[in-house]
Motif scaffolding. Structure first.
Motif, PDB file in Angstrom:
ATOM      1  N   LYS A 253       1.323  -1.657   0.074  1.00 46.76           N
ATOM      2  CA  LYS A 253      -0.055  -0.182   0.093  1.00 46.76           C
ATOM      3  C   LYS A 253       0.632   1.308  -0.344  1.00 46.76           C
ATOM      4  N   ASN A 254       0.635   1.924  -0.906  1.00 43.90           N
ATOM      5  CA  ASN A 254       1.324   3.854  -0.627  1.00 43.90           C
ATOM      6  C   ASN A 254       2.166   3.678  -1.247  1.00 43.90           C
ATOM      7  N   ASN A 255       3.125   2.439  -2.349  1.00 44.24           N
ATOM      8  CA  ASN A 255       3.891   2.101  -2.874  1.00 44.24           C
ATOM      9  C   ASN A 255       3.716   2.429  -3.866  1.00 44.24           C
ATOM     10  N   TYR A 256       4.699   3.224  -5.074  1.00 39.47           N
ATOM     11  CA  TYR A 256       3.911   3.343  -6.092  1.00 39.47           C
ATOM     12  C   TYR A 256       4.513   2.989  -7.513  1.00 39.47           C
ATOM     13  N   PHE A 257       5.628   1.514  -7.287  1.00 37.28           N
ATOM     14  CA  PHE A 257       6.502   0.967  -8.110  1.00 37.28           C
ATOM     15  C   PHE A 257       5.868   0.262  -9.547  1.00 37.28           C
ATOM     16  N   VAL A 258       5.008   0.316  -9.513  1.00 40.10           N
ATOM     17  CA  VAL A 258       3.840   0.017 -10.202  1.00 40.10           C
ATOM     18  C   VAL A 258       3.852   0.882 -10.932  1.00 40.10           C
ATOM     19  N   ILE A 259       3.186   2.059 -11.215  1.00 37.02           N
ATOM     20  CA  ILE A 259       3.181   3.423 -11.676  1.00 37.02           C
ATOM     21  C   ILE A 259       5.023   3.970 -12.273  1.00 37.02           C
ATOM     22  N   ASP A 260       5.940   3.843 -11.328  1.00 37.68           N
ATOM     23  CA  ASP A 260       7.009   4.464 -11.595  1.00 37.68           C
ATOM     24  C   ASP A 260       7.848   3.458 -13.511  1.00 37.68           C
ATOM     25  N   ASP A 261       7.448   1.670 -12.813  1.00 42.41           N
ATOM     26  CA  ASP A 261       7.605   1.294 -13.692  1.00 42.41           C
ATOM     27  C   ASP A 261       7.205   1.025 -15.146  1.00 42.41           C
ATOM     28  N   TYR A 262       5.728   1.378 -14.910  1.00 45.47           N
ATOM     29  CA  TYR A 262       4.611   1.980 -15.922  1.00 45.47           C
ATOM     30  C   TYR A 262       4.875   2.900 -16.493  1.00 45.47           C
ATOM     31  N   ALA A 263       5.357   3.978 -16.157  1.00 46.89           N
ATOM     32  CA  ALA A 263       5.953   5.356 -16.987  1.00 46.89           C
ATOM     33  C   ALA A 263       7.100   5.171 -17.627  1.00 46.89           C
ATOM     34  N   LYS A 264       7.915   4.300 -17.018  1.00 43.79           N
ATOM     35  CA  LYS A 264       9.610   3.665 -18.160  1.00 43.79           C
ATOM     36  C   LYS A 264       9.014   3.172 -19.340  1.00 43.79           C
ATOM     37  N   ARG A 265       8.288   1.945 -19.281  1.00 42.72           N
ATOM     38  CA  ARG A 265       7.462   1.293 -20.241  1.00 42.72           C
ATOM     39  C   ARG A 265       7.246   2.127 -21.218  1.00 42.72           C
ATOM     40  N   LEU A 266       5.916   3.480 -20.767  1.00 43.37           N
ATOM     41  CA  LEU A 266       5.475   4.082 -22.094  1.00 43.37           C
ATOM     42  C   LEU A 266       6.797   4.973 -22.381  1.00 43.37           C
ATOM     43  N   GLU A 267       7.146   5.401 -21.378  1.00 41.99           N
ATOM     44  CA  GLU A 267       8.600   6.354 -22.473  1.00 41.99           C
ATOM     45  C   GLU A 267       9.416   5.748 -23.373  1.00 41.99           C
ATOM     46  N   LYS A 268      10.048   4.166 -23.070  1.00 42.73           N
ATOM     47  CA  LYS A 268      10.411   3.572 -23.675  1.00 42.73           C
ATOM     48  C   LYS A 268       9.480   3.340 -25.273  1.00 42.73           C
ATOM     49  N   ALA A 269       8.190   3.220 -24.638  1.00 50.04           N
ATOM     50  CA  ALA A 269       7.721   3.173 -26.326  1.00 50.04           C
ATOM     51  C   ALA A 269       7.439   3.835 -27.262  1.00 50.04           C
ATOM     52  N   ILE A 270       6.977   5.233 -27.013  1.00 49.53           N
ATOM     53  CA  ILE A 270       7.459   6.228 -27.293  1.00 49.53           C
ATOM     54  C   ILE A 270       8.572   6.585 -28.302  1.00 49.53           C
ATOM     55  N   GLU A 271       9.505   6.746 -27.319  1.00 48.79           N
ATOM     56  CA  GLU A 271      11.013   6.936 -27.937  1.00 48.79           C
ATOM     57  C   GLU A 271      11.045   6.016 -29.747  1.00 48.79           C
ATOM     58  N   VAL A 272      10.433   4.556 -29.147  1.00 47.40           N
ATOM     59  CA  VAL A 272      10.786   3.614 -30.412  1.00 47.40           C
ATOM     60  C   VAL A 272      10.063   4.041 -30.982  1.00 47.40           C
ATOM     61  N   SER A 273       8.714   4.616 -31.067  1.00 42.75           N
ATOM     62  CA  SER A 273       7.505   4.904 -32.145  1.00 42.75           C
ATOM     63  C   SER A 273       6.958   6.299 -31.621  1.00 42.75           C
ATOM     64  N   PRO A 274       7.598   7.569 -31.785  1.00 46.41           N
ATOM     65  CA  PRO A 274       6.954   8.339 -31.513  1.00 46.41           C
ATOM     66  C   PRO A 274       5.945   8.856 -32.395  1.00 46.41           C
ATOM     67  N   ARG A 275       5.217   8.544 -33.144  1.00 45.31           N
ATOM     68  CA  ARG A 275       3.774   8.941 -34.106  1.00 45.31           C
ATOM     69  C   ARG A 275       2.607   8.084 -33.650  1.00 45.31           C
ATOM     70  N   MET A 276       3.309   6.693 -32.559  1.00 46.37           N
ATOM     71  CA  MET A 276       2.418   5.659 -31.998  1.00 46.37           C
ATOM     72  C   MET A 276       1.528   6.175 -30.196  1.00 46.37           C
ATOM     73  N   TRP A 277       1.757   7.559 -30.521  1.00 40.56           N
ATOM     74  CA  TRP A 277       0.984   8.230 -29.239  1.00 40.56           C
ATOM     75  C   TRP A 277       0.139   8.967 -28.935  1.00 40.56           C
ATOM     76  N   LEU A 278      -0.653   9.266 -28.245  1.00 42.17           N
ATOM     77  CA  LEU A 278      -1.513  10.657 -28.079  1.00 42.17           C
ATOM     78  C   LEU A 278      -1.404  12.161 -27.865  1.00 42.17           C
TER      79      LEU A 278
END
Length: 288
Positions: A253-278
């Motif tokens: 509870k109140n440990n947001y490592f999941v959101i931290d990990d999610y944000a890093k994966r999202l950033e990487k996916a966007i960097e690979v293909s910038p056109r594919m994010w909103l």
């Protein structure tokens, strides 16, 4: 008498039946209209891109913005196509590279939070019931226009996704779990929080960014496995989806490592293909 949905949405069914080349002609025409005539959210798109990629030149920013809007128009047409797309055609156009990961947790009687984003063809997540054993659900915000709200629900639920209004999401999936229904719950995590929503603030592209904590709380309370779905576009109309495990361990509870990990994966996916994010939504409105 209730109007049959195929009559109610007949124009969209007709468009969906058109061959791919004609659909892409319509998509390209929509892009020309939106970009060159309407200038659809051009300032917002380019502002977001400058925040994310401060080292890009103005020419590169404009080019990436054009690529995004062209892809967005393509994605909308591809989503509409799913109204009539056969299962055999889907298997040609869409592939989950590692469905065995989801199957592993289904066999272990584990529920999954699919912590996703407006990345790739996110509307094609509605095809997942064809690839996984879990009952797929999707949280959504109802549209104010009831006609188009009904159309989007029809597209998203065609293959068995249960669409749940976000304000009823946790109660609904909890009830399903009590009935021993194993669920894969699609929750989009990259919307900009509104009002007094509880947030977790972390960097995204080096800028402090507010993230909603709802998906994290739901996964924690339900002891869900958390997976990020990363899209790759092979070519126009063809996608691959990789399930990337964020965690299958208890979430404190109140440990947001999941959101931290999610944000890093999202950033990487966007960097690979910038056109594919909103890029057309104001993700960094708080950034001065």
């Amino acid at each position: 008498m209730k109007i049959h949905y195929k009559i109610k949405y007949a124009p969209f069914f007709f468009i969906s039946l058109l061959p791919w080349p004609i659909l892409y002609f319509l998509s390209d025409s929509a892009f020309v209209f939106l970009y060159y005539i309407v200038g659809y959210r051009k300032k917002v798109i380019e502002s977001n891109l400058r925040i994310a990629f401060p080292n890009k030149s103005d020419k590169e920013i404009k080019q990436t913005g054009k690529q995004f809007l062209r892809f967005f128009c393509t994605m909308m047409i591809e989503s509409l196509k799913t109204l009539t797309l056969s299962k055999s055609s889907i298997n040609k156009h869409f592939r989950v590279t590692n469905p065995e990961l989801a199957q592993k947790y289904f066999n272990e009687n584990r529920n999954i939070t699919l912590y996703t984003a407006h990345q790739g063809n996110w509307e094609w997540l509605g095809l997942l019931p064809l690839f996984v054993s879990h009952q797929v659900t999707s949280f959504y915000q109802p549209l104010s226009n009831m006609y188009f709200d009904g159309l989007m629900l029809l597209i998203r639920s065609r293959f068995g996704v249960i669409c749940i209004p976000s304000d009823k999401g946790y109660r609904t999936i909890t009830k399903m779990e009590q009935e021993n229904i194993k669920t894969m719950n699609i929750i989009i995590g990259d919307q900009r929080p509104k009002g007094k929503s509880s947030v977790h603030r972390i960097p995204l592209f080096g800028k402090e960014t507010n993230f909603l904590i709802g998906a994290d709380r739901i996964a924690s309370k339900g002891k869900h496995v958390v997976i990020f779905p990363a899209f790759t576009r092979v070519k126009r109309g063809y996608y691959e989806l990789e399930f990337q495990l964020i965690t299958d361990q208890p979430i404190p509870k109140n440990n947001y490592f999941v959101i931290d990990d999610y944000a890093k994966r999202l950033e990487k996916a966007i960097e690979v293909s910038p056109r594919m994010w909103l890029w057309s939504h104001k993700r960094w409105k708080e950034v001065k």
